[in-house]
Design a protein around this motif. Sequence first.
Motif, PDB file in Angstrom:
ATOM      1  N   HIS A 102      46.707  51.536  40.880  1.00  0.00           N
ATOM      2  CA  HIS A 102      44.968  51.658  41.149  1.00  0.00           C
ATOM      3  C   HIS A 102      44.658  51.494  40.464  1.00  0.00           C
ATOM      4  O   HIS A 102      44.270  51.902  39.519  1.00  0.00           O
ATOM      5  CB  HIS A 102      44.957  52.628  41.909  1.00  0.00           C
ATOM      6  N   LEU A 103      43.463  50.434  40.627  1.00  0.00           N
ATOM      7  CA  LEU A 103      42.110  50.469  39.099  1.00  0.00           C
ATOM      8  C   LEU A 103      40.863  51.000  40.784  1.00  0.00           C
ATOM      9  O   LEU A 103      40.588  49.823  41.088  1.00  0.00           O
ATOM     10  CB  LEU A 103      41.728  49.935  38.600  1.00  0.00           C
ATOM     11  N   ALA A 104      39.955  51.402  39.717  1.00  0.00           N
ATOM     12  CA  ALA A 104      38.032  51.120  40.083  1.00  0.00           C
ATOM     13  C   ALA A 104      37.447  51.276  39.084  1.00  0.00           C
ATOM     14  O   ALA A 104      38.008  52.456  38.126  1.00  0.00           O
ATOM     15  CB  ALA A 104      38.138  52.598  41.326  1.00  0.00           C
ATOM     16  N   GLY A 105      36.583  50.320  39.505  1.00  0.00           N
ATOM     17  CA  GLY A 105      35.598  50.815  38.085  1.00  0.00           C
ATOM     18  C   GLY A 105      34.298  49.681  38.424  1.00  0.00           C
ATOM     19  O   GLY A 105      33.538  49.551  40.040  1.00  0.00           O
ATOM     20  N   ASN A 106      33.666  49.667  37.380  1.00  0.00           N
ATOM     21  CA  ASN A 106      31.792  48.573  37.637  1.00  0.00           C
ATOM     22  C   ASN A 106      32.168  47.303  37.632  1.00  0.00           C
ATOM     23  O   ASN A 106      31.335  46.972  37.749  1.00  0.00           O
ATOM     24  CB  ASN A 106      31.120  49.001  37.624  1.00  0.00           C
ATOM     25  N   GLY A 107      33.216  46.698  38.376  1.00  0.00           N
ATOM     26  CA  GLY A 107      33.288  45.419  37.694  1.00  0.00           C
ATOM     27  C   GLY A 107      35.084  45.064  36.925  1.00  0.00           C
ATOM     28  O   GLY A 107      35.169  45.650  36.261  1.00  0.00           O
ATOM     29  N   PHE A 108      35.379  43.951  36.803  1.00  0.00           N
ATOM     30  CA  PHE A 108      36.381  43.416  36.799  1.00  0.00           C
ATOM     31  C   PHE A 108      36.399  41.928  35.720  1.00  0.00           C
ATOM     32  O   PHE A 108      35.586  40.708  36.489  1.00  0.00           O
ATOM     33  CB  PHE A 108      37.491  43.324  37.005  1.00  0.00           C
ATOM     34  N   LEU A 109      36.894  41.498  34.706  1.00  0.00           N
ATOM     35  CA  LEU A 109      36.675  40.195  33.883  1.00  0.00           C
ATOM     36  C   LEU A 109      38.271  39.362  35.080  1.00  0.00           C
ATOM     37  O   LEU A 109      39.338  39.761  35.374  1.00  0.00           O
ATOM     38  CB  LEU A 109      37.271  40.714  32.738  1.00  0.00           C
ATOM     39  N   TYR A 110      37.739  38.174  33.912  1.00  0.00           N
ATOM     40  CA  TYR A 110      39.220  37.535  35.066  1.00  0.00           C
ATOM     41  C   TYR A 110      40.201  37.967  34.310  1.00  0.00           C
ATOM     42  O   TYR A 110      41.137  37.450  33.496  1.00  0.00           O
ATOM     43  CB  TYR A 110      38.196  35.777  34.314  1.00  0.00           C
ATOM     44  N   ARG A 111      41.242  38.015  35.064  1.00  0.00           N
ATOM     45  CA  ARG A 111      42.703  38.861  35.694  1.00  0.00           C
ATOM     46  C   ARG A 111      42.857  39.875  34.804  1.00  0.00           C
ATOM     47  O   ARG A 111      44.019  39.850  34.489  1.00  0.00           O
ATOM     48  CB  ARG A 111      43.798  37.482  34.384  1.00  0.00           C
TER      49      ARG A 111
END
Length: 205
Positions: A102-111
Amino acid sequence: MHDRWCEGSRGKPQSPADLHLEVDAMQEAAEHLLGLHDFSTFMDNKRPAGLGALKRKKPKLAAAGIKPVRTAEKNIRLLWQASVQLDQNTASDVGWRHLQIHLAGNGFLYRMVRLIAAGLVEVGHGRISPRRFKQLLAAGDRSLLPIEAAPPQGLYLQKVLYQLPDGVDASQAIVLSSNDDGTDSQQQPAEGAAAVSIGQPIEAA
């Protein structure tokens, strides 16, 4: 897909023991992801995020032939949840249980999520130590982690938040964007968030 990924990145499993993962080590490594970091190590540099949608997002830049430069500052993200745990409610006939990341954050990069999952699997197999995982994150260099992203099967968006959770420092959730002249600017603290979960079959403990 799974066979190709296993064979190309880490050798095809030859026995059930090859599927066993050290969950405690994976959780220790995952905890290093918490907070504000440059996640360049976990971004697929074949297609930097933001450039593929340039015409849609920044038509003036595209018309002028200006492409925003992907800098380390633009790869900074804030994660407030990174956990690895066995799903106690699932078990196969051969004794496997799903492993959830499980990951939660304010945004994710490509892949980014799929590469983090692949890196944690390497930790689970003992090929990368939690300490080395932390060093790779700090280095911000994709070439230091020569593995393929985990397959997309099992990856899903759990929920979207329109407000940062209690206890998360909003002052850290700053996202860089490109102005119409190609320079960088800071946006207001991001309020969107995504939580993802990847299930991987492993040998039951």
